[in-house]
Design a protein around this motif. Structure first.
Motif, PDB file in Angstrom:
ATOM      1  N   CYS A   1      -2.445  89.610 -25.482  1.00  0.00           N
ATOM      2  CA  CYS A   1      -1.362  90.538 -25.830  1.00  0.00           C
ATOM      3  C   CYS A   1      -0.891  91.277 -24.571  1.00  0.00           C
ATOM      4  O   CYS A   1      -1.667  91.995 -23.939  1.00  0.00           O
ATOM      5  N   PRO A   2       0.387  91.105 -24.189  1.00  0.00           N
ATOM      6  CA  PRO A   2       0.850  91.737 -22.941  1.00  0.00           C
ATOM      7  C   PRO A   2       1.013  93.251 -23.067  1.00  0.00           C
ATOM      8  O   PRO A   2       1.232  93.926 -22.064  1.00  0.00           O
ATOM      9  N   PHE A   3       0.945  93.781 -24.261  1.00  0.00           N
ATOM     10  CA  PHE A   3       1.166  95.210 -24.463  1.00  0.00           C
ATOM     11  C   PHE A   3      -0.103  95.961 -24.852  1.00  0.00           C
ATOM     12  O   PHE A   3      -0.055  97.150 -25.134  1.00  0.00           O
ATOM     13  N   GLY A   4      -1.228  95.270 -24.923  1.00  0.00           N
ATOM     14  CA  GLY A   4      -2.481  95.935 -25.262  1.00  0.00           C
ATOM     15  C   GLY A   4      -2.505  96.468 -26.679  1.00  0.00           C
ATOM     16  O   GLY A   4      -3.235  97.405 -26.987  1.00  0.00           O
ATOM     17  N   VAL A   5      -1.705  95.863 -27.526  1.00  0.00           N
ATOM     18  CA  VAL A   5      -1.597  96.363 -28.890  1.00  0.00           C
ATOM     19  C   VAL A   5      -2.781  95.921 -29.743  1.00  0.00           C
ATOM     20  O   VAL A   5      -3.265  96.665 -30.584  1.00  0.00           O
ATOM     21  N   ILE A   6      -3.231  94.685 -29.503  1.00  0.00           N
ATOM     22  CA  ILE A   6      -4.351  94.175 -30.296  1.00  0.00           C
ATOM     23  C   ILE A   6      -5.635  94.582 -29.584  1.00  0.00           C
ATOM     24  O   ILE A   6      -5.883  94.175 -28.448  1.00  0.00           O
TER      25      ILE A   6
ATOM     26  N   VAL B   1       0.787 103.032 -30.638  1.00  0.00           N
ATOM     27  CA  VAL B   1       0.857 101.664 -30.127  1.00  0.00           C
ATOM     28  C   VAL B   1       0.927 100.741 -31.333  1.00  0.00           C
ATOM     29  O   VAL B   1      -0.020 100.655 -32.107  1.00  0.00           O
ATOM     30  N   ILE B   2       2.065 100.102 -31.483  1.00  0.00           N
ATOM     31  CA  ILE B   2       2.324  99.302 -32.674  1.00  0.00           C
ATOM     32  C   ILE B   2       2.801  97.921 -32.238  1.00  0.00           C
ATOM     33  O   ILE B   2       3.565  97.796 -31.284  1.00  0.00           O
ATOM     34  N   CYS B   3       2.367  96.913 -32.958  1.00  0.00           N
ATOM     35  CA  CYS B   3       2.740  95.533 -32.618  1.00  0.00           C
ATOM     36  C   CYS B   3       4.263  95.376 -32.607  1.00  0.00           C
ATOM     37  O   CYS B   3       4.958  95.856 -33.490  1.00  0.00           O
ATOM     38  N   ARG B   4       4.763  94.680 -31.588  1.00  0.00           N
ATOM     39  CA  ARG B   4       6.211  94.503 -31.444  1.00  0.00           C
ATOM     40  C   ARG B   4       6.717  93.242 -32.132  1.00  0.00           C
ATOM     41  O   ARG B   4       7.898  92.941 -32.080  1.00  0.00           O
TER      42      ARG B   4
ATOM     43  N   GLN C   1      -2.639 102.456 -33.381  1.00  0.00           N
ATOM     44  CA  GLN C   1      -3.486 103.436 -32.714  1.00  0.00           C
ATOM     45  C   GLN C   1      -2.634 104.266 -31.781  1.00  0.00           C
ATOM     46  O   GLN C   1      -1.469 103.960 -31.541  1.00  0.00           O
ATOM     47  N   GLN C   2      -3.234 105.322 -31.268  1.00  0.00           N
ATOM     48  CA  GLN C   2      -2.536 106.134 -30.281  1.00  0.00           C
ATOM     49  C   GLN C   2      -3.100 105.824 -28.897  1.00  0.00           C
ATOM     50  O   GLN C   2      -4.292 105.586 -28.748  1.00  0.00           O
ATOM     51  N   ALA C   3      -2.227 105.862 -27.938  1.00  0.00           N
ATOM     52  CA  ALA C   3      -2.672 105.640 -26.560  1.00  0.00           C
ATOM     53  C   ALA C   3      -1.866 106.533 -25.635  1.00  0.00           C
ATOM     54  O   ALA C   3      -0.723 106.880 -25.931  1.00  0.00           O
TER      55      ALA C   3
ATOM     56  N   LYS D   1       8.947  87.795 -30.091  1.00  0.00           N
ATOM     57  CA  LYS D   1       9.698  86.575 -30.420  1.00  0.00           C
ATOM     58  C   LYS D   1       8.871  85.344 -30.075  1.00  0.00           C
ATOM     59  O   LYS D   1       8.824  84.384 -30.824  1.00  0.00           O
ATOM     60  N   SER D   2       8.253  85.387 -28.905  1.00  0.00           N
ATOM     61  CA  SER D   2       7.352  84.311 -28.516  1.00  0.00           C
ATOM     62  C   SER D   2       5.983  84.951 -28.343  1.00  0.00           C
ATOM     63  O   SER D   2       5.662  85.489 -27.287  1.00  0.00           O
ATOM     64  N   ALA D   3       5.203  84.896 -29.395  1.00  0.00           N
ATOM     65  CA  ALA D   3       4.002  85.727 -29.442  1.00  0.00           C
ATOM     66  C   ALA D   3       2.830  85.058 -28.734  1.00  0.00           C
ATOM     67  O   ALA D   3       2.329  84.022 -29.197  1.00  0.00           O
ATOM     68  N   PRO D   4       2.347  85.636 -27.623  1.00  0.00           N
ATOM     69  CA  PRO D   4       1.193  85.042 -26.921  1.00  0.00           C
ATOM     70  C   PRO D   4      -0.051  84.989 -27.798  1.00  0.00           C
ATOM     71  O   PRO D   4      -0.860  84.072 -27.670  1.00  0.00           O
ATOM     72  N   CYS D   5      -0.209  85.945 -28.710  1.00  0.00           N
ATOM     73  CA  CYS D   5      -1.412  85.957 -29.556  1.00  0.00           C
ATOM     74  C   CYS D   5      -1.457  84.725 -30.453  1.00  0.00           C
ATOM     75  O   CYS D   5      -2.533  84.184 -30.728  1.00  0.00           O
TER      76      CYS D   5
END
Lengths: 539, 181
Positions: free
Chosen positions: B96-101, B52-55, B41-43, B58-62
């Protein structure tokens, strides 16, 4: 599995703008499609192209002719629908308003049919601002640059938001800028579109003042023209003065200026003088061909057709009501693939094939003739625009046209007198202009049906300068009423520092936005104009 | 079952901030290719409108928070959402710490307890178009294939410095996906 579908996809080109990007089609359900992308190629396909697949199997597709009677629509057979059109015309002249962005073969067929039909006449409809701009660039005699040729340019002038009009043209410009960071990029866009973000020199100009600013820029770049005092334009022109191959990219946008023809001509002259060329980013892929056919064949200009109220008008493939933002255009019948403002206003509605369901020759990527094949066949019983015009002519008893002997690809429009110029008007404190958007084609008659657009944009976005918003007491994302003397709509505010103070910007691809700046006829110059409108914005 | 210990994928989608023209082509490509459950999505980031794209952390909180083990790292190292396990609880979106999901698209709920979905409870998650990656070693996700300006690139994150790519931002949950040369 989607990947497997893509491996057997059908490939063609998108014809929603002159870039002609390659695209594929993959099934996404019974009679449903989605656009497919090459597995390993990242050549790009903008949001407009991504919509094509969904449109081909859209649930709102017009599949049967219908007649509007007593407030309800009644389905009729194809022959009855044609007869109803001719009955509506009676003894009057029947004017066919035909989508100008059809392939050259269909344009030629329609011209031949109407030539052989004394009671009929043809008007090729493209965006009025595109028509004016193209007439200017044609008359200038400047070369049309191919997209990949832009990377060879050593300077760029971007007039209007060309990156929104054709996102693909951004790539060679940015490639060049990356290879040579000192490449000058001058942007002239009062609405602060995407081009402004990448400009080394931004020309600060109010809507309506574009021609004066371009003249100042051209003079500073070495062209012998009268130069009004526009400091930012002079600075941009001085930066371009050393260019040996200048790329001038142009996109005409609604509600800006009446001088697109003069702008096209001057921009072409400047490009020629600096050893470069022009790239015109129109709505639709074949607007240039339509402008050339109009000049060569003498089809009636849209302004003249609209000014004449003694005829009966039939719109074929063009949403003329939505495009002009005028509800007073009397259209007896409308042929379209999907519902639009013209089909809503017309008494008779006919189905039509979509781009992607027919092929032909388009002037793509630097005005080069290119063959584009169809992606799929149209649904059973649905005709192309040219076939519909032919059926109408036959039903009216018109003679069969003689076999065409000339080339179907029209030649360049010859240079003419200096185009008319309208002095910039004094504006109220806040004016409304419209801007191109990468997801929209034209006034959104087709792309407005894309589910992605409606999901992302429940409300249109109104971009305005933060100072203007503060003065009006508006915050970012506030829901507001945008009102001009032509009407009003609800929108969501976006604070945009790149927008010039005093200017509000709505997307051009919304018929509701077009209605707020509705077009006016300029019969003296055979053109349709849409100047900026004074606007009020309130919560 | 694949676990968090699985190696992360080497390639990631990077956004070249100097090239993004905010056209939304990436978001449209994702929307139409993932059955109306778009993960791209765009933000707005300041004044810029960025994808905004999933990164692929490496240690994924989701993955850690998912109570239904619907979020997993697959054999290719891609964090994926398993369709039939997702209960649509939204834990991953909150973690998600980046608000991607997210569960909305432009304010409109998307695939969030939607009655016309198979389970009625799903959250969209970028899988880097795994169907394409499994088909060809040089395949790129659809958002990358669609980007007309060349702003999205699918490259090996470890090779980024060698290619003159300067990854900006200092967050540590994963590679920052915004870059400048």
């Amino acid at each position: 599995m989607p990947g497997a579908e893509e491996s057997r996809d059908v490939r063609s080109r998108c014809v929603l703008c002159p870039a002609g990007c390659e695209l594929g089609l993959a099934p996404s359900g019974p009679d449903r499609w989605r656009t497919a992308y090459p597995l390993t190629d990242d050549a790009g396909l903008c949001a407009r192209g991504s919509v094509v697949g969904e449109l081909l199997g859209h649930r709102r597709r017009i599949l049967d002719p219908a007649v509007h009677e007593d407030g309800s629509r009644r389905r009729v057979g194809p022959d009855d629908a044609l007869r109803a059109v001719l009955d509506a015309a009676g003894e009057k002249t029947l004017t066919v308003l035909l989508d100008g962005n059809l392939p050259c073969e269909q344009l030629a067929e329609a011209v031949a049919r109407l030539d052989a039909w004394p009671a009929g006449r043809l008007c090729l409809v493209v965006e009025p601002v595109d028509r004016e701009l193209l007439l200017g660039t044609e008359e200038s005699g400047a070369d049309y640059l191919r997209n990949d040729g832009l990377a060879d340019c050593d300077g760029f002038l971007l007039v209007g938001d060309v990156f929104a009009a054709n996102p693909l043209c951004a790539r060679p410009v940015l490639d060049r800028h990356r290879a040579e960071p000192r490449t000058p990029i001058a942007a002239l866009d009062p609405a602060g579109g995407a081009v402004v973000k990448f400009a080394s020199h931004r020309v600060d100009v109010a809507p309506g003042g574009e021609l004066a600013a371009l003249r100042a820029l051209a003079a500073a770049a070495g062209l012998n023209v009268d130069a009004p005092d526009v400091p930012s334009a002079a600075a941009a022109g001085a930066a371009l003065a050393d260019c040996e191959r200048l790329g001038v990219l142009l996109a005409a946008e609604c509600a800006r200026t009446d001088n697109w023809r003069a702008i096209g001509r001057l921009a072409g002259d400047l490009a020629k003088a600096r050893g470069g060329g022009v790239a015109v980013q129109t709505n639709g892929a074949n607007a240039l061909a339509a402008v050339r056919v109009e000049a060569a064949e003498g089809t009636i200009p849209l302004a003249d057709a609209l000014a004449d109220e003694s005829d009966v008008k039939v719109a074929v493939g063009c949403d003329v009501v939505g495009m002009l933002g005028r509800d007073d255009v009397a259209v007896a019948a409308a042929a379209a693939a999907l519902p639009n403002r013209t089909t809503q206003a017309a008494g008779i509605v006919l189905p039509l094939a979509l781009p992607g369901e027919y092929g032909g020759t388009y002037l793509l990527d630097g005005a080069r003739p290119a063959e584009v094949g169809p992606l799929i066949d149209p649904p059973a019983g649905i005709e192309t625009a040219a076939a519909l015009v032919a059926a109408l002519a036959r039903a009216a008893g018109a003679a069969e046209p003689a076999p065409r002997t000339q080339d179907i690809v029209p030649g360049r429009v010859a240079g003419g007198d200096a185009p008319a110029e309208t002095p910039a008007a004094e504006h109220a404190s806040l004016v409304l202009v419209l801007a191109r958007r990468a997801a929209d084609g034209g006034c959104g008659a087709l792309t407005g049906h894309a589910s992605w657009r409606t999901s992302v944009d429940p409300l249109p976005e109104l971009a305005m300068a933060p100072d203007d918003a503060e003065q009006a007491g508006l915050s970012n994302a506030a829901e507001v009423t945008v009102e001009t003397d032509r009407g009003q709509l609800r929108a969501r505010v976006r604070l945009a520092p790149e927008v010039r103070p005093g200017v509000c910007v709505l997307p051009e691809g919304l018929p509701a936005a077009r209605a707020l700046v509705s077009s006016e006829l300029d019969p003296d110059h055979h053109r349709v104009v849409a100047p900026p409108r004074p606007v009020t914005v309130s919560e | 079952m694949p676990t968090q210990e699985q190696e992360t994928i080497e390639k990631r989608v990077f956004v070249d901030m100097d090239r993004c023209i905010e056209c939304g082509s990436c978001a449209a490509a994702c929307y139409y290719s993932h059955a109306d459950m778009p993960a791209v999505q765009q933000a707005r980031a300041g004044w810029a409108l960025l994808p905004v794209i999933c990164r692929q952390c490496k240690s994924a909180p989701c993955v850690d928070v998912c109570p239904a083990e619907a979020m997993v790292r697959d054999d290719q190292g891609v964090v994926r959402r398993r369709l039939f396990r997702c209960i649509g609880c939204g834990s991953c979106a909150r973690a998600c710490p980046f608000g991607v999901i997210t569960t909305t698209l432009g304010g409109t709920p998307v695939a969030w307890k939607s009655p016309d979905r198979l389970t009625g409870h799903q959250v969209a998650k970028c899988d880097l178009c795994a169907d394409r990656l499994s088909e060809h070693p040089d395949a790129v996700p659809r958002c990358v294939a669609a980007c007309p300006a060349g702003a999205l690139v699918f490259v090996d994150a470890r090779a980024a410095p060698a290619e003159g790519i300067k990854v900006v931002g200092g967050r540590t949950a994963a590679e920052d996906f915004y870059k400048r040369r």
